[in-house]
Design an enzyme around this catalytic site. Structure first.
Site, PDB file in Angstrom:
ATOM      1  CB  SER A   1     -46.379  90.512  50.314  1.00 23.33           C
ATOM      2  OG  SER A   1     -45.786  90.022  49.870  1.00 23.33           O
TER       3      SER A   1
ATOM      4  CG  HIS B   1     -46.166  86.380  54.283  1.00 24.06           C
ATOM      5  ND1 HIS B   1     -45.018  87.655  53.562  1.00 24.06           N
ATOM      6  CD2 HIS B   1     -46.622  86.247  53.116  1.00 24.06           C
ATOM      7  CE1 HIS B   1     -45.289  88.145  52.919  1.00 24.06           C
ATOM      8  NE2 HIS B   1     -46.431  87.996  51.951  1.00 24.06           N
TER       9      HIS B   1
ATOM     10  CG  ASP C   1     -43.138  86.645  56.077  1.00 22.68           C
ATOM     11  OD1 ASP C   1     -43.131  85.871  55.427  1.00 22.68           O
ATOM     12  OD2 ASP C   1     -43.794  88.025  55.973  1.00 22.68           O
TER      13      ASP C   1
END
Length: 440
Positions: free
Chosen positions: A244, A374, A339
């Site tokens: 991320s 994610h 995601d």
């Protein structure tokens, strides 16, 4: 007792190994059952947050009175089909638990303890009120025996260094998590168990003042050099590993730093777009910049935060994203196609086009997984489509939608972890024969 009388002996539940690394498969077998008996296999974990997590599968014993989880299909429960590790990756909070939970290991010096039990009949609830036919207690570890954990507080840098057992030297990894902040150690502990000196880095502190004052480029270069200069590390074989927001840091360093040269890097669920790329800025500026695009944040029908639109559409202006043509080392991108937190699919497509145009696409490996979300973590970690999240700037608590569906997300985690380890071994170890084997 009645079952014991029917078959002449007690049911026998075997779980092998009972003590292993979290990415090691277990073999679960039940013996000494009557043929064609309906049973439920159940796993239970009491988390460090004092919550209970469970999973279960419905089985029917074969003609020899056996259930073999690796080859027999679960007919129902939290997972279905022949799933050797379904009792772990399909775990979910027990009914009545708090909302928005996420299961993460905080103290890597202790194992994740899981009770695996077998019950008579196909049960879906009330496990705590029934007596199991048999139970085995298992331990799942992030640190193999001999891995050394060291607190790092050097030159303003905060982190935790994990050293593999043995004389070394070893390759190094700088391990960076995302916008949730804090010091997250478990992935680094597992990397050290596989032969890499790994430092989990804290760069988003729960102390907002400290976070705001971190001058990002200098801070991360210092952290990289702490790994690189450790006496057990091969100085020219240090990688970056990000998830991320950590991806943005890794891309920025690889493209623009004149002081460090990563040998390779792994990027999970991230982007090259500038709102999250701190180029010579303090961390606080990054979030202030993101807040300007806050009007793009939306909510789903259940009120969960969907953040992926913040960086859409992907800009065409090179000044608004990392210049991927500057990447000079092998890069692995891991992308979940569902995601909902970040526009990773669109970012990966644009990054590919940029590298193709620049002539360095040969350095890029993309692992893209349909219906994965994610939070792509080490294998057999339970899937979380949404969970509680504290917004970094406001400290507001929200439910963040991460995306993904349980079975395909679990498959993605298992597949990509082995490929990530192979990628790191390929580019960091001088020869395949020099890679140590993790044992517990």
């Amino acid at each position: 007792m009645c079952l014991s009388t029917m078959v002449g002996t007690f049911p026998l539940l075997s779980v092998q190994p009972t003590r292993g690394l979290v990415d090691e498969k277990i073999q679960v077998v039940v013996r000494n059952l009557p043929p064609a008996l309906s049973v439920t296999l159940h796993s239970l974990h009491h988390s460090e947050d004092n919550d209970f997590w469970e999973s279960f599968g419905h089985y029917t014993s074969d003609g020899q009175g056996m259930v073999t989880v690796a080859k027999d299909a679960s007919l129902g429960g939290t997972y279905e089909g022949a799933e050797p590790m379904g009792l772990l990756w399909s775990m979910q909070p027990v009914p009545g638990s708090r909302t928005g939970l996420r299961l993460r290991k905080m103290d890597v010096l202790t194992p994740m303890v899981v009770h695996i039990s077998v019950y008579s009949g196909h049960m879906t609830e009330g496990f705590s009120k029934q007596s199991p036919l048999a139970t085995v207690v298992t331990e799942r570890w992030y640190m193999a025996p001999g891995v050394c954990r060291i607190d790092i507080r050097e030159h303003g840098v905060r982190g935790t260094l994990f050293l593999p057992p043995g004389p070394g030297p070893f390759p190094g990894v700088l391990d960076m998590w995302g916008g949730g902040g804090g010091l997250v150690e478990y992935r680094s502990g597992l990397l050290a168990s596989h032969g890499f000196v790994s430092m989990a880095l804290e760069y988003l502190s729960h102390d907002k003042n400290r976070t705001s004052d971190i001058e990002s480029k200098t801070y991360f270069e210092k952290a990289f050099r702490i790994v690189q200069e450790h006496p057990l590390v091969m100085k020219d074989r240090v990688a970056l590993f990000g998830l991320s927001l950590g991806v943005s840091i890794a891309l920025n360093l690889a493209a623009y730093s004149k002081d460090i040269s990563p040998k390779c890097f792994v990027c999970i669920s991230g982007s090259h777009v500038n709102p999250v790329n701190p180029v010579n800025k303090v961390i606080g500026e990054v979030f202030r910049k993101m807040n300007k695009d806050g009007h793009k944040i939306r909510f789903d029908e259940e009120g969960r935060v969907v953040w992926r639109d913040v960086i859409l559409p992907i800009p065409t202006d090179l000044g608004e994203k990392v210049d991927m043509g500057r990447i000079k080392c092998p890069l692995m991108l891991v992308v979940g196609e569902d995601d909902q937190n970040w526009a990773t699919v669109e970012s990966a497509k644009d990054m590919t086009q940029m590298m193709r145009a620049a002539g360095n696409e040969h350095l890029l490996t993309i692992l893209q997984y349909p219906d994965a979300g994610h939070l792509i973590e080490p294998p057999y970690t339970p899937h979380f489509r949404a969970s509680n999240f504290i917004m970094q700037q406001t400290r507001q608590k929200v439910i963040m939608l991460w995306g993904g569906y349980t079975k395909p997300h679990a498959d993605a985690q298992e597949d990509c972890w082995e490929k990530i380890l192979s990628f790191l071994r390929q580019h960091l170890y001088p020869s395949p024969d020099s890679v140590p084997k993790a044992k517990l």
